[in-house]
Enzyme design. Sequence first.
Site, short mmCIF file in Angstrom:
data_model
loop_
_atom_site.label_atom_id
_atom_site.label_comp_id
_atom_site.label_asym_id
_atom_site.label_seq_id
_atom_site.Cartn_x
_atom_site.Cartn_y
_atom_site.Cartn_z
CG PHE A 241 10.26 6.58 -4.98
CD1 PHE A 241 11.38 6.03 -5.58
CD2 PHE A 241 9.62 7.65 -5.61
CE1 PHE A 241 11.86 6.54 -6.79
CE2 PHE A 241 10.09 8.16 -6.80
CZ PHE A 241 11.21 7.60 -7.39
CG HIS B 259 -1.97 -1.12 1.07
ND1 HIS B 259 -2.78 -1.49 2.10
CD2 HIS B 259 -2.28 -1.92 0.03
CE1 HIS B 259 -3.56 -2.49 1.70
NE2 HIS B 259 -3.26 -2.77 0.45
CG ASP B 260 5.21 3.22 0.90
OD1 ASP B 260 4.75 4.33 0.58
OD2 ASP B 260 6.39 3.06 1.27
CB SER C 270 3.27 7.60 -0.25
OG SER C 270 3.15 6.30 -0.79
#
Length: 665
Positions: free
Chosen positions: A279, A206-207, A283
């Site tokens: 990346f 999920h990042d 996030s």
Amino acid sequence: ALFNMYCHSLTKLQLVSSVVVDSSGWCTASGSLFSRAKEAIGEKDASPSDFLKHLKDPVAGTRSAIRAADYMETTLSLLKKKLRRLVKGKFNITDVLSRKQKEIISKATGCDYQIRSIKCPKSSIYRTITGECNNRKHSYLGASNHGYARWLPAEYEDGVSLPKGLTEGKLYNGFPLPLVRDSNENVTQDQERSLIFMQWGQWVDHDLDLAPFTTTKIDNKEVHCETSCTFEPPCFPIQIPPDDPRIKDPNTCMPFVRTAPVCNARTFTREQINAITSFLDASMVYGSEVPLAKSIRNQTNQLGLMALNQNFTDAGLGLLPFENKSQSLCLFTNKAMNIPCFKAGKSLSQIHKSFPHHNQMSASTAPVIALSWSLFIITYRDYLPLLLGDETEKEIPCYTGYDESEDPTVANVFSLAFRFGHSSIQPFVNRLDEHFQPLGPHSQVPLHLTFCASWRVVMEGGIDPLLRGLLVDHAKLMKQNQMVVEELQERLFEQVEIIGLDLAALNLQRGRDHGLPGYNAWRQFCGLSQPRNLAELSEVLRNPELARKFMDLYGTPDNIDIWIGAMAEPFVPNGRVGPLLACIIGSQFRKLRDGDRFWWENPGVFTPQQRQALSSSSLPRVLCDNTRIREVPRDVFKVNRYPEDFVNCRMIDSIDLSPWRQRSN
């Protein structure tokens, strides 16, 4: 005449109210620019599809990027319909347009603006929230709201955008594709991996990627994917086989909405959008767009802390703020409690398929460094070797420095391949007290009753009991006859008496929606053998019975959908994925590392003293610093028993922050 058709097609989108061609030949639009398909739920009960839409609903700049791509795709589709009367035989619309005409359409739809490259500063020591300018030469690599990377060319039914399997009876390599819905049951415990091993994989996923739904309406039609069983963009419904054990109505289908496209002015072939940065930058906590990032920060000071909930705490520790929505989907999981969803950098992280608590690990005032940079180290040092096993060094060799020519963009195939973790999810959520004993009479909750249930965090003990359950529970072991539990295959997002969704079927349908090539194409990409018949497939899978089932369904190994084919392979030694997944996942994480200018080991990012301090990062330390849990295992990803495998938090090394204080002086 061509551009009169184009301008007329914009009104067909119902995204503009009127449009004219000015004296210079440009289209001028007036009225509303975007009409979202999402309807207000009002007072009715939320359906499983409503929950899925909520998690995949585009926000902020993502909507603008999708809107431009929808303009482009629908305009080309409508132009092709009109030109069929003039052009004989099959043709691709882009083949009959000149380069200049394509450029004009790209500018008029807004695609030209979406794919522009920006000028990056010569010196920048911090990441941007959008991921832009990580690569100074190609500013968009790895940035949010851009397309996934294609490691192999897309395969669509029409060569451009329509998903394979759309036309009933159409043959692929001489055989039709089977329906994606199937059934499965039973659970075997993984005797070596803990449940938090599974959870970390989903946390990392999920990042890295989020593929929101498209919302376009075409030809003045109101499209209802919830009820429609025909292909009407953006609906690509999942057909139900006649012998389905649960759904008996032949007129019923499972709703499915296509992933939103992104502008692709190079080939005009449909490409899907990744709404977040590629990346490893946390996030899912901090966001991938400036407006969202600001909205989830505490704006009363300059410390850069996360905003905290003003209504509730977790035994004194901060909870994330609630969504500012009167009709938050989480309200429907328990109307009496009136608890909305939590707000964070990515909705899918805090309303997780299994638990709604992930972002809490960063909600305290602990330094951001403890989470952001620990994410790198925990993933590559602790998680990936247990996943890739003996293939780790081959797929992710030792770091040799930042490579500007390496593209870190998450690949389209990876977005499906990394869903292997769905096979490790248990059917129940266990909540344990401070002595790691069941928390009251309702300590074990069926998985489907935890989806989007933020009220359980607030009213039933908070975050810590969930984390304790993750620490001592076993992950589910992925077996060839036990891939996904029924809680996910029959009751996904089921909160009321409405048929739940099927996560396995959604994954298979999503692969076709994304135009991903079949099993053997990816085996060839990875330098692996490509089985051509039953005997060869039986050898690869080490299971003649499963191989025969695949051959009966698909006719040829070439047609096997990538998600299920890769999942079915026996594990590599000491790993939890087969050779094909080891290749795809390993390749992606190598690119993410080598193509990241801010990778923690890249010289100049940190001093040697800071790198030494960061090397002591660990997930047990993160848990100790951000929860009230005082006893943890040293190796949380392996199966641990309480109390013999646990130690006091005082025994877990902390990050020494003094190298940063010295630098600031």
